[in-house]
Design a protein around this motif. Structure first.
Motif, PDB file in Angstrom:
ATOM      1  N   UNK A 184      66.366  -5.669  58.424  1.00 33.63           N
ATOM      2  CA  UNK A 184      65.577  -4.744  59.139  1.00 33.63           C
ATOM      3  C   UNK A 184      66.506  -3.958  58.730  1.00 33.63           C
ATOM      4  N   UNK A 185      65.876  -2.162  58.267  1.00 35.70           N
ATOM      5  CA  UNK A 185      66.157  -1.917  56.837  1.00 35.70           C
ATOM      6  C   UNK A 185      66.026  -0.177  58.007  1.00 35.70           C
ATOM      7  N   UNK A 186      66.478   0.122  58.726  1.00 38.35           N
ATOM      8  CA  UNK A 186      66.588   0.919  59.687  1.00 38.35           C
ATOM      9  C   UNK A 186      66.508   2.598  58.273  1.00 38.35           C
ATOM     10  N   UNK A 187      65.175   3.801  58.435  1.00 35.69           N
ATOM     11  CA  UNK A 187      66.144   3.885  57.214  1.00 35.69           C
ATOM     12  C   UNK A 187      65.218   5.577  57.580  1.00 35.69           C
ATOM     13  N   UNK A 188      66.235   6.891  57.776  1.00 32.46           N
ATOM     14  CA  UNK A 188      65.978   8.045  58.211  1.00 32.46           C
ATOM     15  C   UNK A 188      65.461   8.774  56.988  1.00 32.46           C
ATOM     16  N   UNK A 218      63.322  13.451  59.107  1.00 30.64           N
ATOM     17  CA  UNK A 218      63.269  14.101  60.715  1.00 30.64           C
ATOM     18  C   UNK A 218      63.359  13.000  61.441  1.00 30.64           C
ATOM     19  N   UNK A 219      62.594  11.803  61.185  1.00 26.58           N
ATOM     20  CA  UNK A 219      62.604  10.450  62.062  1.00 26.58           C
ATOM     21  C   UNK A 219      62.772   9.450  61.649  1.00 26.58           C
ATOM     22  N   UNK A 220      63.304   8.754  61.726  1.00 20.71           N
ATOM     23  CA  UNK A 220      63.447   7.065  61.690  1.00 20.71           C
ATOM     24  C   UNK A 220      62.557   5.844  61.502  1.00 20.71           C
ATOM     25  N   UNK A 221      62.325   5.249  60.510  1.00 27.06           N
ATOM     26  CA  UNK A 221      61.395   4.512  60.245  1.00 27.06           C
ATOM     27  C   UNK A 221      62.479   3.040  60.460  1.00 27.06           C
ATOM     28  N   UNK A 222      61.586   2.120  59.968  1.00 22.91           N
ATOM     29  CA  UNK A 222      61.821   1.302  59.988  1.00 22.91           C
ATOM     30  C   UNK A 222      61.132  -0.234  59.128  1.00 22.91           C
ATOM     31  N   UNK A 223      61.725  -0.628  58.405  1.00 26.02           N
ATOM     32  CA  UNK A 223      61.423  -1.664  57.113  1.00 26.02           C
ATOM     33  C   UNK A 223      62.428  -2.975  58.027  1.00 26.02           C
ATOM     34  N   UNK A 224      60.957  -3.649  58.135  1.00 24.70           N
ATOM     35  CA  UNK A 224      61.218  -5.260  58.393  1.00 24.70           C
ATOM     36  C   UNK A 224      60.706  -6.145  56.941  1.00 24.70           C
ATOM     37  N   UNK A 225      61.829  -7.246  56.490  1.00 26.91           N
ATOM     38  CA  UNK A 225      62.178  -7.841  55.583  1.00 26.91           C
ATOM     39  C   UNK A 225      61.724  -9.707  56.073  1.00 26.91           C
ATOM     40  N   UNK A 226      60.662  -9.961  56.192  1.00 25.27           N
ATOM     41  CA  UNK A 226      60.670 -11.432  56.551  1.00 25.27           C
ATOM     42  C   UNK A 226      59.775 -12.108  55.328  1.00 25.27           C
ATOM     43  N   UNK A 227      61.391 -12.893  55.211  1.00 25.77           N
ATOM     44  CA  UNK A 227      61.955 -13.546  54.115  1.00 25.77           C
ATOM     45  C   UNK A 227      60.603 -15.133  53.981  1.00 25.77           C
ATOM     46  N   UNK A 228      60.842 -15.839  55.509  1.00 28.90           N
ATOM     47  CA  UNK A 228      60.219 -16.946  55.668  1.00 28.90           C
ATOM     48  C   UNK A 228      58.683 -16.624  54.968  1.00 28.90           C
ATOM     49  N   UNK A 229      58.124 -15.819  55.534  1.00 29.27           N
ATOM     50  CA  UNK A 229      56.328 -15.796  55.141  1.00 29.27           C
ATOM     51  C   UNK A 229      56.705 -14.447  54.044  1.00 29.27           C
ATOM     52  N   UNK A 230      57.432 -13.829  53.459  1.00 25.02           N
ATOM     53  CA  UNK A 230      57.683 -13.402  52.189  1.00 25.02           C
ATOM     54  C   UNK A 230      56.399 -11.927  52.633  1.00 25.02           C
ATOM     55  N   UNK A 240      72.442  -7.798  50.480  1.00 23.07           N
ATOM     56  CA  UNK A 240      72.255  -8.116  51.143  1.00 23.07           C
ATOM     57  C   UNK A 240      70.784  -9.399  51.257  1.00 23.07           C
ATOM     58  N   UNK A 241      69.915  -9.097  50.559  1.00 22.88           N
ATOM     59  CA  UNK A 241      68.740 -10.217  50.255  1.00 22.88           C
ATOM     60  C   UNK A 241      69.555 -11.093  49.545  1.00 22.88           C
ATOM     61  N   UNK A 242      70.418 -11.192  49.040  1.00 21.61           N
ATOM     62  CA  UNK A 242      71.378 -12.759  47.935  1.00 21.61           C
ATOM     63  C   UNK A 242      72.235 -13.257  49.331  1.00 21.61           C
ATOM     64  N   UNK A 243      72.638 -12.537  50.122  1.00 26.36           N
ATOM     65  CA  UNK A 243      73.266 -13.527  50.941  1.00 26.36           C
ATOM     66  C   UNK A 243      72.543 -14.219  52.015  1.00 26.36           C
ATOM     67  N   UNK A 244      71.042 -13.702  52.115  1.00 26.01           N
ATOM     68  CA  UNK A 244      70.338 -13.576  53.983  1.00 26.01           C
ATOM     69  C   UNK A 244      69.738 -15.494  53.252  1.00 26.01           C
ATOM     70  N   UNK A 245      69.307 -16.018  54.309  1.00 30.16           N
ATOM     71  CA  UNK A 245      68.672 -17.610  53.945  1.00 30.16           C
ATOM     72  C   UNK A 245      67.606 -17.020  54.339  1.00 30.16           C
TER      73      UNK A 245
END
Length: 62
Positions: A33-37, A40-52, A22-27
């Protein structure tokens, strides 16, 4: 696709490959957005490629 379920090596490698693909194919202007469990609960990692920048959003952290 990136949850902690299944912690044997082939599944870990499959999840890592999914993220890398996904990182290679992205612009540059993409947000990834990477939701991850972690158990016992969900967390979210968001990668902003423009601002790194990576944001880690966890409702249990204060």
């Amino acid at each position: 696709m990136v949850s902690k379920v299944g912690t044997i090596t082939p599944q870990i490698e499959k999840r890592a490959k999914f993220i890398v693909d996904r990182l290679i194919d992205s612009k540059l202007a993409d947000l990834i957005f990477l939701p991850y469990n972690p158990r016992f609960h969900w967390v979210l990692a968001v990668i902003d490629l423009k601002s790194q920048t990576v944001y880690y959003l966890d409702s249990l952290l204060q």
